[in-house]
Design an enzyme around this catalytic site. Structure first.
Site, mmCIF file in Angstrom:
data_model
loop_
_atom_site.group_PDB
_atom_site.id
_atom_site.type_symbol
_atom_site.label_atom_id
_atom_site.label_comp_id
_atom_site.label_asym_id
_atom_site.label_seq_id
_atom_site.Cartn_x
_atom_site.Cartn_y
_atom_site.Cartn_z
ATOM 1 N N GLY A 75 0.806 -1.206 0.000
ATOM 2 C CA GLY A 75 0.000 0.000 0.000
ATOM 3 C C GLY A 75 0.837 1.254 0.000
ATOM 4 N N THR A 76 2.149 1.111 0.192
ATOM 5 C CA THR A 76 3.045 2.262 0.205
ATOM 6 C C THR A 76 3.200 2.814 -1.215
ATOM 7 O OG1 THR A 76 4.268 1.168 1.984
ATOM 8 C CG2 THR A 76 5.290 3.091 0.968
ATOM 9 N N MET A 94 -5.930 2.097 -1.909
ATOM 10 C CA MET A 94 -6.608 0.946 -1.328
ATOM 11 C C MET A 94 -8.080 1.211 -1.018
ATOM 12 S SD MET A 94 -4.714 -1.746 -1.090
ATOM 13 C CE MET A 94 -2.973 -2.192 -1.252
ATOM 14 N N HIS A 108 -3.337 16.691 1.040
ATOM 15 C CA HIS A 108 -3.138 15.581 1.967
ATOM 16 C C HIS A 108 -2.448 16.107 3.221
ATOM 17 C CE1 HIS A 108 -3.704 13.357 -1.789
ATOM 18 N NE2 HIS A 108 -3.967 12.284 -1.066
ATOM 19 N N LYS A 158 2.584 13.605 4.214
ATOM 20 C CA LYS A 158 2.667 12.932 2.911
ATOM 21 C C LYS A 158 3.596 13.735 2.009
ATOM 22 C CE LYS A 158 0.004 11.116 -1.001
ATOM 23 N NZ LYS A 158 0.732 9.846 -1.011
#
Length: 339
Positions: free
Chosen positions: A163-164, A189, A222, A226
């Site tokens: 998921g990275t 995801m 975000h 991030k």
């Protein structure tokens, strides 16, 4: 909380062009502030909160699938641990972390997890995989670790869900393909967001060039932690490019300043530490037609739940000894067995 907004003004002739995103409050986020705006079609979708997932799992049989969450001390990693435990998965009490945290034990959702640093990963992973031969690894570490971690998982032979975001994605896929290890690799995801992306892909495939000549503005906001550009934004932009729009990724306006996120974007203050607000604004060459696509996510439960679904999906493929070995979240969606 997640919202999708698609706005198609019936007539914007004679109106002033929208101001640059950086110079005013974005009207694309008006739904959050309940402001009046152009006539529009609004589609809202709410992700299932983890609390509801807990209620669903409380009376269900323990799935007992071993899951190792690397990067569990991060906010996303913690969310995945909570969702996995709530879903009845068997949390492996070991996780990879940074050197500074190596040797520590953390407690998440009542589970004690031993943290290991970069220099002992291979021996630790091989030992844990021997103890839990049906284990699936979930990776929510940092972009710089993507390729090294994937190479380690493939060397040991452990199926994994990546998921990275970030890293060298071409190298990542080649590593997995060469190793024949099973993996779900997706920069996004969130199941509903992925469904939206799939619809965009279909539109791009069916109507190439439909937006030829249109100009595009993209803003994504975000949490300040991030560091990389949103993988979801890149995927949506790729679809618009196939639809005939000329746009370079360096034109994306990234918002990471909490003050701007509140005042310009409209992010609720309580979600500054975890959100994903995206807006895509298309304008025709003569400025008479405008389209807006927007998706807003507050919190991390949507990604954590999707990650658990991806883990269960991958475990099934491993058990079936499926011929295909590299999957994405669209494959998970098409399976149709999400909780």
């Amino acid at each position: 909380i997640m919202a999708f907004v698609v706005k198609v003004p019936a007539n914007i002739c004679g109106q002033q062009n929208l101001a640059a995103f950086s110079g005013c409050k974005s009207k694309a986020f008006a739904i959050l502030r309940k402001e009046r705006y152009m006539p529009s079609t609004i589609v809202s979708m709410s992700s299932t909160p983890i609390q509801h997932l807990e209620k669903q799992a409380s009376g269900s049989k323990n799935i007992a699938l071993p899951i190792m969450v690397n990067g569990c001390t991060g906010k996303m990693g913690r969310a995945v641990v909570n969702a996995a435990v709530s879903a009845g998965l068997d949390l492996v009490p070991v996780s990879f972390s940074c050197s500074e945290e190596a040797g520590q034990t953390v407690s998440i959702n009542g589970k004690d997890i031993q943290l290991h640093g970069p220099f002992e990963r291979e021996n630790v992973l091989a030992s844990v995989f021997e103890q839990y031969p049906n284990m699936i690894v979930v990776d929510y570490t940092v972009p710089d670790a993507v390729n090294d971690n994937a190479e380690l998982y493939c060397k040991v032979g452990v199926p994994f869900v990546m998921g990275t975001t970030g890293g060298d994605r071409v190298r990542l896929y080649k590593t997995v393909d060469d190793s024949k290890v099973y993996a779900v690799i997706s920069p996004q995801m969130g199941k509903q967001v992925v469904a939206f992306l799939a619809a965009m892909e279909i539109m791009a495939e069916q109507f190439p060039g439909a937006f030829a000549g249109y100009s595009l503005k993209v803003m994504e906001s975000h949490q300040a932690s991030k560091l990389d550009t949103s993988g979801t934004a890149k995927a949506v932009i790729s679809c618009f490019q196939k639809l005939g729009v000329s746009f370079d990724l360096d034109q994306i306006q990234q918002i990471r300043d909490p003050k701007l996120q509140i005042e310009m974007v409209g992010v609720p203050e309580e979600h500054l530490s975890g959100h994903a607000f995206h807006m895509y604004h298309l304008t025709s060459p003569d400025q008479t037609v405008s389209f807006e696509f927007q998706h807003n996510v507050c919190g991390r439960s949507i990604y954590a739940e999707g990650t658990v679904d991806a883990t269960l999906f991958l475990a099934k493929k491993v058990q079936e000894k499926a011929e295909k070995r590299i999957y994405n979240m669209i494959d998970v969606l098409q399976e149709g067995n999400m909780r």
